[in-house]
Structure formats: C-alpha cells, structure tokens
Design an enzyme around this catalytic site. Structure first.
Site, PDB file in Angstrom:
ATOM      1  N   THR A 141      48.411  48.843  39.828  1.00 40.84           N
ATOM      2  CA  THR A 141      48.486  47.648  40.367  1.00 40.84           C
ATOM      3  C   THR A 141      49.612  46.696  39.735  1.00 40.84           C
ATOM      4  O   THR A 141      49.607  46.928  38.274  1.00 40.84           O
ATOM      5  CB  THR A 141      47.019  46.821  40.019  1.00 40.84           C
ATOM      6  OG1 THR A 141      46.026  47.806  40.941  1.00 40.84           O
ATOM      7  CG2 THR A 141      47.097  45.399  40.419  1.00 40.84           C
ATOM      8  N   SER A 142      50.157  45.860  40.187  1.00 42.07           N
ATOM      9  CA  SER A 142      51.239  44.934  39.537  1.00 42.07           C
ATOM     10  C   SER A 142      52.304  45.518  39.065  1.00 42.07           C
ATOM     11  O   SER A 142      52.849  46.347  39.460  1.00 42.07           O
ATOM     12  CB  SER A 142      50.405  43.794  38.716  1.00 42.07           C
ATOM     13  OG  SER A 142      51.000  42.871  38.413  1.00 42.07           O
ATOM     14  N   SER A 143      52.416  45.393  37.524  1.00 43.66           N
ATOM     15  CA  SER A 143      53.337  46.073  36.924  1.00 43.66           C
ATOM     16  C   SER A 143      53.314  47.697  37.146  1.00 43.66           C
ATOM     17  O   SER A 143      54.207  48.535  37.311  1.00 43.66           O
ATOM     18  CB  SER A 143      53.262  45.956  35.310  1.00 43.66           C
ATOM     19  OG  SER A 143      54.452  46.494  34.676  1.00 43.66           O
ATOM     20  N   HIS A 280      47.335  37.789  43.950  1.00 41.91           N
ATOM     21  CA  HIS A 280      47.723  38.775  43.334  1.00 41.91           C
ATOM     22  C   HIS A 280      46.713  40.017  43.020  1.00 41.91           C
ATOM     23  O   HIS A 280      46.735  40.979  42.681  1.00 41.91           O
ATOM     24  CB  HIS A 280      48.681  38.344  41.978  1.00 41.91           C
ATOM     25  CG  HIS A 280      49.390  39.514  41.124  1.00 41.91           C
ATOM     26  ND1 HIS A 280      50.304  40.033  41.903  1.00 41.91           N
ATOM     27  CD2 HIS A 280      49.243  40.056  40.033  1.00 41.91           C
ATOM     28  CE1 HIS A 280      50.968  40.853  41.141  1.00 41.91           C
ATOM     29  NE2 HIS A 280      50.352  40.848  40.015  1.00 41.91           N
TER      30      HIS A 280
END
Ligand SMILES: *[C@@H]1O[C@H](CO)[C@@H](O)[C@H](O)[C@H]1NC(C)=O
Ligand SMILES: *[C@@H]1O[C@H](CO)[C@@H](O)[C@H](O)[C@H]1NC(C)=O
Ligand SMILES: *[C@@H]1O[C@H](CO)[C@@H](O)[C@H](O)[C@H]1NC(C)=O
Length: 315
Positions: A141-143, A280
């Site tokens: 997730t994300s990074s 996000h």
C-alpha cells in the site's frame, strides 16, 4: 492535505491479525545476500508448508515498519491456512520510512537500491525453503504499492504477479538519489503516453524479452496523498508494457464493493480498481488479492504461476 503521520495511524487502525492464532513467529534474518542499502528482513514461515511453498512479499507504507505490515495485513494467518511464506522488508530510510523507489539503482535490474535488497530476501527464501520460483508475489500500500511496481519493472524474471494499493507508475518518482519524495508525481503532475511510460520501464532491464508478471492496481478517487491521476497513468503504463489495448476492457460495476469499478484487460493480465469515494486509506482487499495470486490453490501444477506446462489461462 493530511500528513503522512496521520495516514500511517489510519492504516494501523485496520483490523489486526490475531497474533495468538499464528503457528509461528515473525523472525528477523540478518544475512541474506546483496543488500547495499541495508534493508532489514523479517520473515513469517508457517509451521507446516507444502514442499515448494509460494512466497508473498509485503512492503510497508511510509512511516510504517515491517511489523506494522505484518500486523496490519492478514497474510501471516492466510499463510498458515494456505501454505505460503510471507516476507516483510523494513525500510532503511529512517527519515520517513518510505521506500527507495527513486534511485537509478532501484530502477534497474540488479542495480542495487532498496529493490535489490528485497529481491535478495526472495532469493534467500527460495533457496532456504525450496520455494516455488514460479509463484513469488508482492503486494503493498502507498509507498509499498510504489515498490510493488518497481519490483515488477526491475525484476520481471522474479515475480509472477503484483497488487498495488494507492501507488504510482514505475519510474514516476525517478530522481538522482535514494528514497527521494516527488511532489510532482504525488500531486498528479507527471503524465506520459503509454509508450513513454513503457520505455521508461524497459530501461530498467533492456535485454529482457521474457514473460512479464501480471498486475492489479487500486486507487481511491478521493486520494489526498497520491492524486488519482496516477491511476490513469498506471493503466497507460501497464497496458503498454503488457502489450494490451487500453481501449479493450471489461467493465464490472460494484467490484468488489458497492460503487467501485473493476476494469479488466487481456482477460485479467492487468486489472485496475477505481475505488469511488475512497481516500488514500483505501480498505485492503486481501480476498481479491489472494484470488488474483491464486494463493488458495493447493496443487502446485494447477496453480497460477510464471508460465510452464502447468500454466493455466490464455497468456
Ligand atoms: C515465538 O517466539 C517465542 C520467543 O522466541 C517462543 O517462546 C515461542 O515458542 C515462539 N512461538 C512459536 C509458535 O513458534
Ligand atoms: C550498511 O551496513 C554496512 C555494515 O554495517 C555499512 O558498512 C554500510 O555503510 C551500510 N550502508 C548504508 C547505505 O547504510
Ligand atoms: C487531484 O488533482 C486534480 C488536478 O489537479 C485536482 O482537481 C483534484 O482535486 C486532486 N484530487 C484530490 C483528492 O486532491
């Protein structure tokens, strides 16, 4: 704009795995091969495994740790249930705990960077536990979603598939340094044609002409950290990389949640989930990820993996 610290708190508020129910422990491994950036390795090896277990890599988000990803995602318990090993790398970039998805080293095959450290963990695990080389997966997730796409682009020979939640295309963060944050990419100001995105990715491993891993990407339309523009850019990049027609897609409404839409290309070679209204902090979808990776499959020869005689599906 929410700070990344708020964000990691949100991600941590997801349901936790019941630690007591696990058959084994998260274990730190200190020596596992080339690791120029000193990424830390943690591994979860279920007590009972098939003879050639699949491997799932779960890179954490910014301001997260290996332990956060281990606790915040259900893959250790699922590994107990379905017989696979999970690896939880921990970022050496202590300033923000984001992954190095920027350096020319990470963005090239065997080039170094955080990406090489993570691939060394995979290779060590394949060797140590006679893992299934055709069934290595990555989800983040994300990074961690950015790293998922970096790993698929720089090491298409290592992975069978990836699933990326709220990330950006391979190379969108490219910069002259390790773990550099790109405001331009985060705010959706970096856009390219599919061919340009594919060319950028192909520079990671120019001599590679083999089979490429499949991918699914997920993005919330109200993502306040990595702008939703990146969803469209990912679609352009990966359809182009996988040789699929961006206009030819199956559209499924309310998949897997009410109001979300799944776009499927090439019969599932690439999937993109538009999470209507999600920020996000997009709710993780372990069931769909398990299904996409075919990780519930018990009989090695009939399971999804990098192509061999046993490979099922049309590509
Ligand atoms: C987990 O590690 C602890 C401490 O090393 C040990 O006492 C315990 O038996 C381990 N549990 C399992 C299930 O391996
Ligand atoms: C990684 O660790 C080694 C051994 O401790 C050290 O010599 C090296 O400078 C470290 N590299 C980085 C990038 O921190
Ligand atoms: C994403 O970027 C577009 C274009 O700059 C902007 O209109 C939109 O509000 C941004 N989305 C979010 C959730 O910030």
């Amino acid at each position: 704009m929410w700070s990344l610290t708020t964000l990691s708190t949100l991600l941590l508020s997801l349901p936790l795995t019941t630690l007591a129910a696990l058959s084994s422990n998260l274990t730190h491994i200190s020596k596992f091969g080339p690791n120029p950036r000193n990424v830390s390795m943690y591994i979860y090896v279920p007590k009972s495994l098939p003879k050639d277990p699949p491997i799932l890599v779960v890179p954490h988000w910014c301001h997260g740790t290996a332990l956060d990803a281990f606790n915040g995602r259900p893959y250790a318990a699922l590994g107990d249930q379905y017989g696979f090993i999970s690896i939880y790398p921990d970022s050496p970039n202590t300033a923000d705990q984001c992954w190095d998805v920027s350096s020319p080293q990470s963005l090239s095959h065997e080039g170094g960077g955080d990406a090489l450290g993570i691939v060394s963990m995979v290779r060590w695990t394949l060797e140590k536990y006679s893992g299934d080389r055709d069934r290595v997966f990555v989800t983040g997730t994300s990074s961690g979603a950015m790293m998922t796409q970096v790993l698929l682009g720089s090491y298409p020979d290592v992975f069978a598939a990836g699933s990326a939640f709220a990330g950006v295309p391979f190379g969108c963060y490219a910069a002259d340094g390790y773990g550099v944050w790109s405001d331009a990419c985060a705010t959706g100001k970096i856009t390219h044609s599919g061919k340009e995105w594919a060319d950028l990715l192909h520079r990671a491993y120019p001599s590679y002409t083999g089979w490429r891993p499949k991918l699914q990407v997920w993005h919330g339309t109200a993502d306040q950290v990595l702008n939703f523009t990146n969803f469209g850019e990912e679609i352009k990049q990966w359809t182009s990389v996988l040789g699929l027609d961006e206009r030819k897609r199956e559209v499924s409404k309310d998949m897997p949640q009410n109001g979300w839409t799944r776009y499927r290309y090439g019969g599932g070679r690439f999937e993109a989930f538009e999470a209507e209204g999600a920020t996000h902090d997009i709710p993780n979808q372990a069931d769909v990820v398990m299904e996409f990776f075919d990780l519930k499959c018990r009989s090695g020869e009939r399971c999804f993996g990098r192509p061999k005689e046993r490979f099922r599906g049309g590509w």
